[in-house]
Design a protein around this motif. Structure first.
Motif, PDB file in Angstrom:
ATOM      1  N   ASN A  43      16.589  10.449 -31.127  1.00  0.00           N
ATOM      2  CA  ASN A  43      16.901  11.726 -31.762  1.00  0.00           C
ATOM      3  C   ASN A  43      15.640  12.463 -32.184  1.00  0.00           C
ATOM      4  OD1 ASN A  43      19.642  11.398 -31.456  1.00  0.00           O
ATOM      5  ND2 ASN A  43      19.920  10.501 -33.469  1.00  0.00           N
ATOM      6  N   SER A  44      14.637  11.735 -32.675  1.00  0.00           N
ATOM      7  CA  SER A  44      13.408  12.407 -33.081  1.00  0.00           C
ATOM      8  C   SER A  44      12.611  12.905 -31.882  1.00  0.00           C
ATOM      9  CB  SER A  44      12.549  11.478 -33.943  1.00  0.00           C
ATOM     10  OG  SER A  44      12.137  10.360 -33.209  1.00  0.00           O
ATOM     11  N   ILE A  45      12.670  12.203 -30.755  1.00  0.00           N
ATOM     12  CA  ILE A  45      11.957  12.651 -29.555  1.00  0.00           C
ATOM     13  C   ILE A  45      12.561  13.944 -29.025  1.00  0.00           C
ATOM     14  CG2 ILE A  45      11.560  12.111 -27.114  1.00  0.00           C
ATOM     15  CD1 ILE A  45      11.212   9.181 -27.977  1.00  0.00           C
ATOM     16  N   PHE A  46      13.898  14.015 -28.956  1.00  0.00           N
ATOM     17  CA  PHE A  46      14.568  15.182 -28.410  1.00  0.00           C
ATOM     18  C   PHE A  46      14.902  16.223 -29.465  1.00  0.00           C
ATOM     19  CE2 PHE A  46      15.457  11.928 -25.187  1.00  0.00           C
ATOM     20  CZ  PHE A  46      14.944  12.590 -24.086  1.00  0.00           C
ATOM     21  N   ASN A  47      14.502  15.985 -30.705  1.00  0.00           N
ATOM     22  CA  ASN A  47      14.684  16.927 -31.813  1.00  0.00           C
ATOM     23  C   ASN A  47      16.150  17.344 -31.959  1.00  0.00           C
ATOM     24  OD1 ASN A  47      13.841  18.402 -33.994  1.00  0.00           O
ATOM     25  ND2 ASN A  47      13.249  20.174 -32.799  1.00  0.00           N
ATOM     26  N   VAL A  48      17.036  16.345 -32.019  1.00  0.00           N
ATOM     27  CA  VAL A  48      18.464  16.581 -32.206  1.00  0.00           C
ATOM     28  C   VAL A  48      18.955  15.723 -33.365  1.00  0.00           C
ATOM     29  CG1 VAL A  48      18.908  17.155 -29.794  1.00  0.00           C
ATOM     30  CG2 VAL A  48      19.121  14.803 -30.544  1.00  0.00           C
ATOM     31  N   THR A  49      20.172  16.001 -33.792  1.00  0.00           N
ATOM     32  CA  THR A  49      20.821  15.182 -34.807  1.00  0.00           C
ATOM     33  C   THR A  49      21.999  14.474 -34.159  1.00  0.00           C
ATOM     34  OG1 THR A  49      22.280  16.984 -35.472  1.00  0.00           O
ATOM     35  CG2 THR A  49      20.175  16.788 -36.642  1.00  0.00           C
ATOM     36  N   PRO A  50      22.471  13.398 -34.759  1.00  0.00           N
ATOM     37  CA  PRO A  50      23.634  12.715 -34.171  1.00  0.00           C
ATOM     38  C   PRO A  50      24.882  13.597 -34.133  1.00  0.00           C
ATOM     39  CG  PRO A  50      22.543  11.287 -35.733  1.00  0.00           C
ATOM     40  CD  PRO A  50      21.891  12.632 -35.850  1.00  0.00           C
ATOM     41  N   GLU A  51      24.959  14.603 -34.993  1.00  0.00           N
ATOM     42  CA  GLU A  51      26.127  15.480 -35.030  1.00  0.00           C
ATOM     43  C   GLU A  51      26.067  16.604 -33.998  1.00  0.00           C
ATOM     44  OE1 GLU A  51      24.240  14.954 -37.901  1.00  0.00           O
ATOM     45  OE2 GLU A  51      25.486  13.287 -38.559  1.00  0.00           O
ATOM     46  N   SER A  52      24.889  16.875 -33.445  1.00  0.00           N
ATOM     47  CA  SER A  52      24.756  17.989 -32.505  1.00  0.00           C
ATOM     48  C   SER A  52      25.331  17.619 -31.143  1.00  0.00           C
ATOM     49  CB  SER A  52      23.296  18.406 -32.360  1.00  0.00           C
ATOM     50  OG  SER A  52      22.550  17.354 -31.798  1.00  0.00           O
ATOM     51  N   LYS A  53      25.723  18.628 -30.401  1.00  0.00           N
ATOM     52  CA  LYS A  53      26.294  18.400 -29.076  1.00  0.00           C
ATOM     53  C   LYS A  53      25.186  18.119 -28.068  1.00  0.00           C
ATOM     54  CE  LYS A  53      30.626  20.769 -29.217  1.00  0.00           C
ATOM     55  NZ  LYS A  53      31.570  21.473 -28.378  1.00  0.00           N
ATOM     56  N   VAL A  54      25.550  17.382 -27.035  1.00  0.00           N
ATOM     57  CA  VAL A  54      24.605  17.044 -25.978  1.00  0.00           C
ATOM     58  C   VAL A  54      24.479  18.227 -25.038  1.00  0.00           C
ATOM     59  CG1 VAL A  54      24.177  15.490 -24.045  1.00  0.00           C
ATOM     60  CG2 VAL A  54      25.197  14.618 -26.131  1.00  0.00           C
ATOM     61  N   ASP A  55      23.237  18.555 -24.667  1.00  0.00           N
ATOM     62  CA  ASP A  55      23.004  19.628 -23.705  1.00  0.00           C
ATOM     63  C   ASP A  55      23.295  19.087 -22.315  1.00  0.00           C
ATOM     64  OD1 ASP A  55      22.237  21.914 -22.443  1.00  0.00           O
ATOM     65  OD2 ASP A  55      20.085  21.600 -22.726  1.00  0.00           O
ATOM     66  N   ARG A  56      24.289  19.635 -21.657  1.00  0.00           N
ATOM     67  CA  ARG A  56      24.738  19.130 -20.364  1.00  0.00           C
ATOM     68  C   ARG A  56      24.007  19.743 -19.177  1.00  0.00           C
ATOM     69  NH1 ARG A  56      27.643  14.582 -21.366  1.00  0.00           N
ATOM     70  NH2 ARG A  56      29.042  14.933 -23.084  1.00  0.00           N
ATOM     71  N   LYS A  57      23.069  20.649 -19.439  1.00  0.00           N
ATOM     72  CA  LYS A  57      22.312  21.235 -18.331  1.00  0.00           C
ATOM     73  C   LYS A  57      21.367  20.186 -17.759  1.00  0.00           C
ATOM     74  CE  LYS A  57      21.161  24.772 -20.964  1.00  0.00           C
ATOM     75  NZ  LYS A  57      20.386  25.882 -21.432  1.00  0.00           N
ATOM     76  N   VAL A  58      21.390  20.036 -16.470  1.00  0.00           N
ATOM     77  CA  VAL A  58      20.537  19.060 -15.813  1.00  0.00           C
ATOM     78  C   VAL A  58      19.319  19.790 -15.263  1.00  0.00           C
ATOM     79  CG1 VAL A  58      20.374  17.374 -13.965  1.00  0.00           C
ATOM     80  CG2 VAL A  58      22.507  17.644 -15.230  1.00  0.00           C
ATOM     81  N   THR A  59      18.165  19.336 -15.661  1.00  0.00           N
ATOM     82  CA  THR A  59      16.931  19.927 -15.173  1.00  0.00           C
ATOM     83  C   THR A  59      16.107  18.832 -14.512  1.00  0.00           C
ATOM     84  OG1 THR A  59      16.958  21.452 -17.037  1.00  0.00           O
ATOM     85  CG2 THR A  59      14.892  21.244 -15.824  1.00  0.00           C
ATOM     86  N   PHE A  60      15.687  19.093 -13.283  1.00  0.00           N
ATOM     87  CA  PHE A  60      14.879  18.094 -12.598  1.00  0.00           C
ATOM     88  C   PHE A  60      13.932  18.807 -11.639  1.00  0.00           C
ATOM     89  CE2 PHE A  60      18.639  18.722 -10.083  1.00  0.00           C
ATOM     90  CZ  PHE A  60      18.178  18.796  -8.784  1.00  0.00           C
ATOM     91  N   ALA A  61      12.937  18.090 -11.224  1.00  0.00           N
ATOM     92  CA  ALA A  61      11.975  18.616 -10.256  1.00  0.00           C
ATOM     93  C   ALA A  61      11.762  17.543  -9.189  1.00  0.00           C
ATOM     94  CB  ALA A  61      10.656  18.952 -10.922  1.00  0.00           C
ATOM     95  N   ARG A  62      11.624  17.986  -7.968  1.00  0.00           N
ATOM     96  CA  ARG A  62      11.357  17.030  -6.909  1.00  0.00           C
ATOM     97  C   ARG A  62      10.348  17.639  -5.947  1.00  0.00           C
ATOM     98  NH1 ARG A  62      15.438  17.419  -2.235  1.00  0.00           N
ATOM     99  NH2 ARG A  62      16.298  19.483  -2.568  1.00  0.00           N
ATOM    100  N   LYS A  63       9.682  16.775  -5.247  1.00  0.00           N
ATOM    101  CA  LYS A  63       8.681  17.206  -4.276  1.00  0.00           C
ATOM    102  C   LYS A  63       9.372  17.446  -2.936  1.00  0.00           C
ATOM    103  CE  LYS A  63       4.231  15.808  -2.470  1.00  0.00           C
ATOM    104  NZ  LYS A  63       3.214  14.761  -2.479  1.00  0.00           N
ATOM    105  N   HIS A  64       9.164  18.616  -2.391  1.00  0.00           N
ATOM    106  CA  HIS A  64       9.761  18.946  -1.105  1.00  0.00           C
ATOM    107  C   HIS A  64       8.871  18.412   0.020  1.00  0.00           C
ATOM    108  CE1 HIS A  64      12.802  21.558  -2.806  1.00  0.00           C
ATOM    109  NE2 HIS A  64      11.869  22.041  -3.605  1.00  0.00           N
ATOM    110  N   VAL A  65       9.513  17.904   1.050  1.00  0.00           N
ATOM    111  CA  VAL A  65       8.752  17.421   2.200  1.00  0.00           C
ATOM    112  C   VAL A  65       8.314  18.601   3.052  1.00  0.00           C
ATOM    113  CG1 VAL A  65       9.877  15.180   2.256  1.00  0.00           C
ATOM    114  CG2 VAL A  65      10.870  17.059   3.542  1.00  0.00           C
TER     115      VAL A  65
END
Length: 66
Positions: A43-65
């Motif tokens: 919780n301290s790493i992601f700066n959230v509280t146990p009562e807050s909702k989870v952010d469902r947006k998926v963010t990722f990066a990949r290397k294109h061939v």
């Protein structure tokens, strides 16, 4: 959590080996206490509280061939 400030008046000195030895701290803790510590750290790493909702947006990066 935004008003949380680290208490810098408490300081301990240790060697790198002592600081890296997490086993001795968690060895005498119950599984529930270990889970609470892990939850607090996450919780301290992601700066959230146990009562807050989870952010469902998926963010990722990949290397294109080429």
């Amino acid at each position: 959590m935004e008003n949380f400030k680290m208490n810098r008046s408490v300081v301990s000195k240790s060697t790198f080996e002592e600081a890296d030895d997490h086993v001795t701290f968690y060895k005498d803790k119950t599984p529930l206490e270990r889970l609470n510590y892990a939850s607090f750290i996450i919780n301290s790493i992601f700066n959230v509280t146990p009562e807050s909702k989870v952010d469902r947006k998926v963010t990722f990066a990949r290397k294109h061939v080429k």
